[in-house]
Write a protein that holds these residues in place. Structure first.
Motif, PDB file in Angstrom:
ATOM      1  N   TYR A 169      -2.565  23.711  -2.365  1.00  0.00           N
ATOM      2  CA  TYR A 169      -2.969  22.458  -1.726  1.00  0.00           C
ATOM      3  C   TYR A 169      -3.211  21.381  -2.762  1.00  0.00           C
ATOM      4  CZ  TYR A 169      -7.296  24.669  -2.927  1.00  0.00           C
ATOM      5  OH  TYR A 169      -8.267  25.323  -3.613  1.00  0.00           O
ATOM      6  N   ILE A 170      -2.781  21.638  -3.989  1.00  0.00           N
ATOM      7  CA  ILE A 170      -2.917  20.590  -5.005  1.00  0.00           C
ATOM      8  C   ILE A 170      -1.536  20.218  -5.550  1.00  0.00           C
ATOM      9  CG2 ILE A 170      -3.929  19.960  -7.216  1.00  0.00           C
ATOM     10  CD1 ILE A 170      -6.320  21.593  -6.592  1.00  0.00           C
ATOM     11  N   ALA A 171      -0.873  21.164  -6.183  1.00  0.00           N
ATOM     12  CA  ALA A 171       0.392  20.835  -6.828  1.00  0.00           C
ATOM     13  C   ALA A 171       1.497  20.548  -5.819  1.00  0.00           C
ATOM     14  CB  ALA A 171       0.800  21.971  -7.757  1.00  0.00           C
ATOM     15  N   VAL A 172       1.643  21.403  -4.823  1.00  0.00           N
ATOM     16  CA  VAL A 172       2.782  21.259  -3.920  1.00  0.00           C
ATOM     17  C   VAL A 172       2.687  20.001  -3.050  1.00  0.00           C
ATOM     18  CG1 VAL A 172       4.131  22.367  -2.109  1.00  0.00           C
ATOM     19  CG2 VAL A 172       3.223  23.735  -3.976  1.00  0.00           C
ATOM     20  N   PRO A 173       1.521  19.668  -2.490  1.00  0.00           N
ATOM     21  CA  PRO A 173       1.477  18.426  -1.706  1.00  0.00           C
ATOM     22  C   PRO A 173       1.973  17.225  -2.495  1.00  0.00           C
ATOM     23  CG  PRO A 173      -0.527  19.674  -1.348  1.00  0.00           C
ATOM     24  CD  PRO A 173       0.246  20.400  -2.403  1.00  0.00           C
ATOM     25  N   ALA A 174       1.582  17.132  -3.774  1.00  0.00           N
ATOM     26  CA  ALA A 174       2.039  15.996  -4.578  1.00  0.00           C
ATOM     27  C   ALA A 174       3.556  16.022  -4.708  1.00  0.00           C
ATOM     28  CB  ALA A 174       1.377  16.031  -5.951  1.00  0.00           C
ATOM     29  N   ALA A 175       4.114  17.214  -4.951  1.00  0.00           N
ATOM     30  CA  ALA A 175       5.570  17.317  -5.076  1.00  0.00           C
ATOM     31  C   ALA A 175       6.256  16.964  -3.758  1.00  0.00           C
ATOM     32  CB  ALA A 175       5.954  18.718  -5.527  1.00  0.00           C
ATOM     33  N   MET A 176       5.673  17.352  -2.657  1.00  0.00           N
ATOM     34  CA  MET A 176       6.291  17.096  -1.350  1.00  0.00           C
ATOM     35  C   MET A 176       6.276  15.621  -0.984  1.00  0.00           C
ATOM     36  SD  MET A 176       7.620  19.796  -0.130  1.00  0.00           S
ATOM     37  CE  MET A 176       7.960  20.635  -1.675  1.00  0.00           C
ATOM     38  N   ARG A 177       5.213  14.908  -1.339  1.00  0.00           N
ATOM     39  CA  ARG A 177       5.192  13.468  -1.074  1.00  0.00           C
ATOM     40  C   ARG A 177       6.380  12.810  -1.738  1.00  0.00           C
ATOM     41  NH1 ARG A 177       4.345  11.394   2.849  1.00  0.00           N
ATOM     42  NH2 ARG A 177       3.660   9.337   2.243  1.00  0.00           N
ATOM     43  N   LEU A 178       6.743  13.330  -2.888  1.00  0.00           N
ATOM     44  CA  LEU A 178       7.829  12.760  -3.671  1.00  0.00           C
ATOM     45  C   LEU A 178       9.175  13.191  -3.122  1.00  0.00           C
ATOM     46  CD1 LEU A 178       7.448  11.053  -6.190  1.00  0.00           C
ATOM     47  CD2 LEU A 178       7.908  13.085  -7.555  1.00  0.00           C
ATOM     48  N   ALA A 179       9.296  14.481  -2.821  1.00  0.00           N
ATOM     49  CA  ALA A 179      10.614  15.024  -2.501  1.00  0.00           C
ATOM     50  C   ALA A 179      10.913  14.967  -1.001  1.00  0.00           C
ATOM     51  CB  ALA A 179      10.705  16.457  -3.002  1.00  0.00           C
ATOM     52  N   LEU A 197       0.865  -1.186   0.000  1.00  0.00           N
ATOM     53  CA  LEU A 197       0.000   0.000   0.000  1.00  0.00           C
ATOM     54  C   LEU A 197       0.899   1.233   0.000  1.00  0.00           C
ATOM     55  CD1 LEU A 197      -3.043   0.947   0.475  1.00  0.00           C
ATOM     56  CD2 LEU A 197      -2.353   1.258   2.841  1.00  0.00           C
ATOM     57  N   ALA A 198       0.694   2.127  -0.963  1.00  0.00           N
ATOM     58  CA  ALA A 198       1.581   3.296  -1.069  1.00  0.00           C
ATOM     59  C   ALA A 198       0.805   4.516  -1.534  1.00  0.00           C
ATOM     60  CB  ALA A 198       2.704   3.004  -2.063  1.00  0.00           C
ATOM     61  N   ASP A 199       1.300   5.674  -1.162  1.00  0.00           N
ATOM     62  CA  ASP A 199       0.752   6.912  -1.701  1.00  0.00           C
ATOM     63  C   ASP A 199       0.915   6.938  -3.217  1.00  0.00           C
ATOM     64  OD1 ASP A 199       0.496   7.668   0.930  1.00  0.00           O
ATOM     65  OD2 ASP A 199       1.004   9.735   0.483  1.00  0.00           O
ATOM     66  N   ALA A 200      -0.095   7.408  -3.925  1.00  0.00           N
ATOM     67  CA  ALA A 200      -0.040   7.456  -5.386  1.00  0.00           C
ATOM     68  C   ALA A 200       1.219   8.175  -5.853  1.00  0.00           C
ATOM     69  CB  ALA A 200      -1.289   8.143  -5.928  1.00  0.00           C
ATOM     70  N   ALA A 201       1.612   9.224  -5.150  1.00  0.00           N
ATOM     71  CA  ALA A 201       2.787   9.983  -5.580  1.00  0.00           C
ATOM     72  C   ALA A 201       4.067   9.173  -5.470  1.00  0.00           C
ATOM     73  CB  ALA A 201       2.908  11.266  -4.751  1.00  0.00           C
ATOM     74  N   GLU A 226      20.036  13.578  -2.888  1.00  0.00           N
ATOM     75  CA  GLU A 226      20.384  12.542  -3.842  1.00  0.00           C
ATOM     76  C   GLU A 226      20.017  13.091  -5.225  1.00  0.00           C
ATOM     77  OE1 GLU A 226      17.374   9.694  -3.118  1.00  0.00           O
ATOM     78  OE2 GLU A 226      16.949  10.795  -1.273  1.00  0.00           O
ATOM     79  N   GLY A 227      20.908  12.879  -6.167  1.00  0.00           N
ATOM     80  CA  GLY A 227      20.708  13.430  -7.512  1.00  0.00           C
ATOM     81  C   GLY A 227      19.385  13.022  -8.140  1.00  0.00           C
ATOM     82  N   GLN A 228      19.038  11.732  -8.034  1.00  0.00           N
ATOM     83  CA  GLN A 228      17.881  11.260  -8.776  1.00  0.00           C
ATOM     84  C   GLN A 228      16.602  11.969  -8.353  1.00  0.00           C
ATOM     85  OE1 GLN A 228      15.998   7.800  -7.732  1.00  0.00           O
ATOM     86  NE2 GLN A 228      14.934   7.590  -9.672  1.00  0.00           N
ATOM     87  N   SER A 229      16.374  12.022  -7.045  1.00  0.00           N
ATOM     88  CA  SER A 229      15.101  12.586  -6.602  1.00  0.00           C
ATOM     89  C   SER A 229      15.052  14.079  -6.917  1.00  0.00           C
ATOM     90  CB  SER A 229      14.891  12.319  -5.116  1.00  0.00           C
ATOM     91  OG  SER A 229      15.477  13.327  -4.352  1.00  0.00           O
ATOM     92  N   MET A 230      16.252  14.718  -6.969  1.00  0.00           N
ATOM     93  CA  MET A 230      16.278  16.131  -7.340  1.00  0.00           C
ATOM     94  C   MET A 230      15.849  16.313  -8.788  1.00  0.00           C
ATOM     95  SD  MET A 230      16.884  18.960  -5.872  1.00  0.00           S
ATOM     96  CE  MET A 230      16.925  20.669  -6.414  1.00  0.00           C
ATOM     97  N   ARG A 231      16.340  15.437  -9.654  1.00  0.00           N
ATOM     98  CA  ARG A 231      15.944  15.534 -11.057  1.00  0.00           C
ATOM     99  C   ARG A 231      14.445  15.289 -11.237  1.00  0.00           C
ATOM    100  NH1 ARG A 231      18.283  11.493 -13.712  1.00  0.00           N
ATOM    101  NH2 ARG A 231      19.975  11.393 -12.209  1.00  0.00           N
ATOM    102  N   GLU A 232      13.974  14.227 -10.603  1.00  0.00           N
ATOM    103  CA  GLU A 232      12.529  13.947 -10.616  1.00  0.00           C
ATOM    104  C   GLU A 232      11.745  15.184 -10.212  1.00  0.00           C
ATOM    105  OE1 GLU A 232      10.625  10.711  -8.464  1.00  0.00           O
ATOM    106  OE2 GLU A 232      12.405   9.507  -8.853  1.00  0.00           O
TER     107      GLU A 232
END
Ligand SMILES: Nc1ncnc2c1ncn2[C@@H]1O[C@H](COP(=O)(O)O)[C@@H](O)[C@H]1O
Ligand SMILES: Nc1ncnc2c1ncn2[C@@H]1O[C@H](COP(=O)(O)O)[C@@H](O)[C@H]1O
Ligand SMILES: Nc1ncnc2c1ncn2[C@@H]1O[C@H](COP(=O)(O)O)[C@@H](O)[C@H]1O
Ligand code: NA
Ligand code: NA
Ligand code: NA
Lengths: 102, 325, 325, 102, 102, 325
Positions: free
Chosen positions: F273-283, E13-17, F157-163
């Motif tokens: 509350y739409i674009a940035v949350p998605a980016a933050m989950r990733l970064a 189970l993971a966040d979509a992002a 880490e380079g990769q996640s920065m590029r992403e």
């Protein structure tokens, strides 16, 4: 080698309208959490149904992972309403990492 | 009886409903995604609520409105009793299922109402904007009535009763209808001008596609259904006929105009297939949705849209004429 | 050849398609929910069907209409044979896959047609309303033709053939297009007035968003694809060019006006990527969707929208001029 | 202690267009019912796909619970088309309550 | 009798992002494929959440079937980020037909 | 301060937002399907992008536009620093969470902007079409700034920065806003005429339903939330107040008209509350969405829509008057 422990995974098929009955039972069994996944259609003794969200007649799958004793507590708690509420329950052993979380 | 009863059939709204029914019977795979259908139903409720609120902001509240509201609430409590009696006796259902079915017929169907409003307008007999508020208040009483009929007074577990009452008063369609009604009332015609291209211009088109979907679902359900006997099917035709007459007479008696009396008749004749089924799964999970949904959605709903609205409209004109004579 | 071929590129409809393609190539996560895309495609089909029906209710059925229908059905049976021959020979595909691809190119793409109708109207060469009916009848014959080419005559299991024929005649787009066409025909311009704000005013905007989505999907598919060789890619360009000429000439020969001839050309040039893939999964599950979907959706569809519609339109004007000289 | 019995749970991943082939096989094996859940995307040997409902290229998961013998009958019935139809089948033992219903 | 072999089925189970982090790990473990199914809502230690696609806060279930060794490789690879990324992993033995494909 | 600050409350758009909040607090089950909400947000972005592009195609690019863009980008980099300092100090959050929250407040909320544009127009202070481009360019810088604040320069880490950089520049709302802006620019008013019934007429109505949904979601989140302390809640009110003043002053200083200055103020005041949350989950997956989403969506967003837009509008008029005196 990472360490895994054995837990029970329970899946309960329930009408969307009745989900709170199921999750309340999970909470009563002191299980740490649950996850609900959508269901599209199915067939049982009552014949075929489709998901009809407008009519509120759709079903969902509630899944929860718990130690054996809590799982049995949940199963026992919910058994009496399985038939009257049209629930479907199955469970099996799974291995998890970070067993202390469940 | 004038030609009104037949005129319905050339309205594109009704034709799309028929298309849905035919497509389902031909076993076509035509289907509207659930999210879209849900979205359309929310749109229709917001639009009809707004429109009613704006209308009342212009005409104001008066005794007629109060009378209409009273008549609606009374009907919501009384109609289920008659229905229950009929379903237990002639229909031969057990207490639980009979109570559930009675709740459906005492409550109302938003889409049937909306379709009727369109058809009545088309026939030159517009109904009052306050009828939207009447509709919203009629949604819930029958749920309570049906539940009491099914369970009796004492037997209820407190918790599920509280859940149920909450469901009854804050269920999504009541909230959206009355909320939009209030917004229309506050904003008035000026505030509405802003959003009317969206809520007014699109209304009939959305209703077409929504009825296409309802036709598909209603017809597919009856094709799969096994639980409905000929006795129950008969009741699903007789109840809207009788309730329609009762509602129309009631409306005329409390002094509503022709269109509003017909609209009250349609509300009484219509059976819920959205709000009440959800409430019944919660409050009476042992009752069989195969019975109450098939009756209300697959028999009564098409009967109302295709035939009964026309009949009620003609009947309302007739008794209004008699009163005037 | 006039400037028409280039004019396409300033239409917002085409620009949104290009935006979708660019966004996908830039690996943006832009995406339109499937339910919305499905809803938009249903809306577009209902709208184009209604519009065609209303147009025919005014112009009436005549010999031209019959000729157009006949030409369309004939093309649906004959074009797959030529395509099959080309795909097996030049394309080097096996029998099953070649039959599946041939079915796609013999059938039609509703969205390509709708885009062409918009562009032709924009260029002052409107096509006849009956072309919608021609389109609907052209959807299915090629499915049968492709299946026979893939399997031969004798080898079919009866059950899947019956399933398939049903799919062919009651598939959702045929039902919706012809159903809405019939409703438009019955209701006429008067009945349509009611719902036209929804079905007419919103049409081009919805088409924009739908093409945005198609651009995204088409480009993403080609980026993931491995199954399409340069030979197959060439065929995906050559077939629409050749079929477009055949269709336009056919239309001019049976006496259609310039716009309708061009529309017939576009129908012949277009390849299905909605109805036929679904039918092929059922009837030829061994065929590889990676081949037929990538060819029809990711190569032929953009080629038609961006270039070929313009060419066909110019070609139709040219040969109409020759005939008139 | 409530009584549980062991059944097989079978999950089959199939193209939406081919679901009826699968459910007909389930019916032929005389299993009491099945449930279909949606699938969002995936990757296999053919590369990545996304759910594209407009194009009819989406997949679903068909799940059914049955006694071992019927489950094997189903597996055997469906084995020949697994490859040609691109199906994916897995099964495992689960415990259910009200075993007589499956 | 058709022949079945035993494989591990892993569900995460993971966040979509964060799905790409998970699928990249699956690819790294050289597993042949994966399937993603949607999730509707859930409750964990952080409280209740609903699927809110507009906000990008929804979760999905990634499922993959693999031989034991690759499955353990995946589990080991992903274990360090389970907590920081809020992933939930469970796995169990399943029987599959055409074992050579996994 | 004029009455503008209160006038907001009679706009149907704001009333629907209030309805959503009330319905959620009453624990009604009213809900808009995610697919519909996503579709509406795409529609709103396409419409606002197009409208801005058409406006600029008429007014042309000039120094003011360049100044506005420069001011916006500068704000996107600088505001997060102030926010970070406040959140770490007064808010007592750790570095990671503080960086994530700072990124949200430096970035912008499309829906807040759109609502402000409507309200400013309603008050007779329209903002320039180029503000859409300013908004799009302001989405991303703060993500970078917040990330650097959270992680420091070397540690990535380079990769996640590029992403992340890719996410920043090709994230779906940036692509759609700028893409639609470009289409509006290319097509101009003529090209837009075609699609304006869809994108213009429906705009306010869709915004109503979208805000209904946002009200539901924002209120539900705060009811479930446990992670937000009173210190953080205070920051979620103070930051939009301060940033709103900074943005409005900045806009006035670089020479924007009243409406555009106010719009810049709203952009600075708003939190993504739409674009940035998605980016933050990733970064920054370790950061707690329970903190940053609750602050931006459930406190700052309602505060902006209900109160702060009105305040900023009045403040912009005030300082414009001062400059003019
Ligand atoms: N015991 C459990 N069984 C099933 N799902 C769970 C369980 N605990 C947590 N979850 C899911 O994992 C998500 C995150 O949990 P947590 O990390 O505890 O906040 C929840 O929203 C649930 O969907
Ligand atoms: N053997 C089964 N395996 C999987 N799902 C089942 C099975 N039997 C019933 N179901 C599901 O349970 C629902 C209700 O079944 P029933 O109570 O038999 O009408 C059906 O619609 C199916 O979705
Ligand atoms: N090892 C696997 N585990 C889970 N799902 C898989 C696996 N391999 C393939 N799939 C699923 O099956 C679909 C078809 O796979 P394939 O037939 O290999 O192209 C993929 O799109 C995945 O959704
Ligand atoms: Na009624
Ligand atoms: Na063709
Ligand atoms: Na900001």
């Amino acid at each position: 080698m990472i360490e895994t422990v054995t837990r029970k995974r329970i899946e309960i098929l329930a009408d969307a309208a009745l989900v709170r009955r199921v999750t309340q039972a999970i909470d009563r069994a002191e299980i740490t959490g649950w996850t609900i996944t959508p269901v599209q259609s199915g067939k049982g003794r009552d014949g075929h149904w489709r998901e009809e969200r407008v009519m509120g007649t759709d079903k969902v799958l509630v899944l929860t992972i718990a130690p054996e004793d809590k799982a049995m507590k949940l199963a026992q708690d919910i058994a009496p309403i399985l038939t009257s509420h049209g629930l479907l329950l199955s469970m099996w052993d799974v291995q998890v990492i970070r067993g202390e979380r469940f | 009886m004038d030609a009104a009863a037949l005129q319905t059939f050339t309205s594109p709204v009704v034709l799309f409903f028929v298309l849905g029914i035919l497509a389902a019977f031909a076993r076509s795979d035509l289907a509207i995604p659930e999210a879209i259908a849900k979205g359309m139903s929310l749109y229709l409720m917001a639009a009809i609520g707004l429109k009613g609120g704006v209308a009342v902001s212009e005409s104001g509240f008066d005794l007629t409105v109060a009378a209409a509201l009273g008549a609606g609430i009374a009907a919501g409590f009384i109609l289920p009793i008659f229905a229950f009696w009929l379903i237990r006796g002639f229909g031969r259902l057990d207490r639980i299922n009979a109570g559930a079915v009675a709740a459906h017929y005492g409550s109302i169907s938003v889409v049937t109402f909306v379709t009727a409003v369109e058809i009545l307008e088309f026939q030159g007999k517009p109904s009052g904007g306050y009828m939207v508020a009447v509709m919203a208040t009629m949604e819930s009483p029958a749920i309570l009535a049906g539940l009491l009929l099914a369970r009796g007074f004492g037997s209820d577990e407190g918790q599920s009763m509280r859940e149920m009452l909450h469901e009854v008063f804050f269920n999504s369609s009541v909230v959206l209808l009355l909320g939009a009604f209030a917004i229309g009332l506050v904003g008035g015609a000026d505030g509405f001008a802003d959003v009317s291209p969206f809520f007014e211009a699109g209304f009939k088109g959305v209703l077409c596609l929504f009825l296409l979907d309802m036709g598909l679902i209603a017809a597919r359900r009856i094709m799969d259904s096994r639980a409905v006997t000929w006795r129950l099917a008969t009741i699903a035709i007789v109840l809207p006929l009788v309730n329609g007459v009762i509602g129309t007479v009631l409306g005329t008696m409390v002094g509503l105009d022709v269109g509003s009396s017909a609209a009250l008749g349609v509300l009484c004749a219509s059976a819920s297939y959205i709000a009440v089924p959800a409430a019944m799964r919660l409050a009476l999970p042992e009752a069989d949705p195969g019975i109450y949904l098939t009756m209300s959605l697959s028999i009564t709903f098409p009967f109302n849209v295709l035939i009964n609205i026309g009949l009620i409209s003609a009947f309302a004109s007739m008794i209004a004429g008699m009163g005037g004579g």
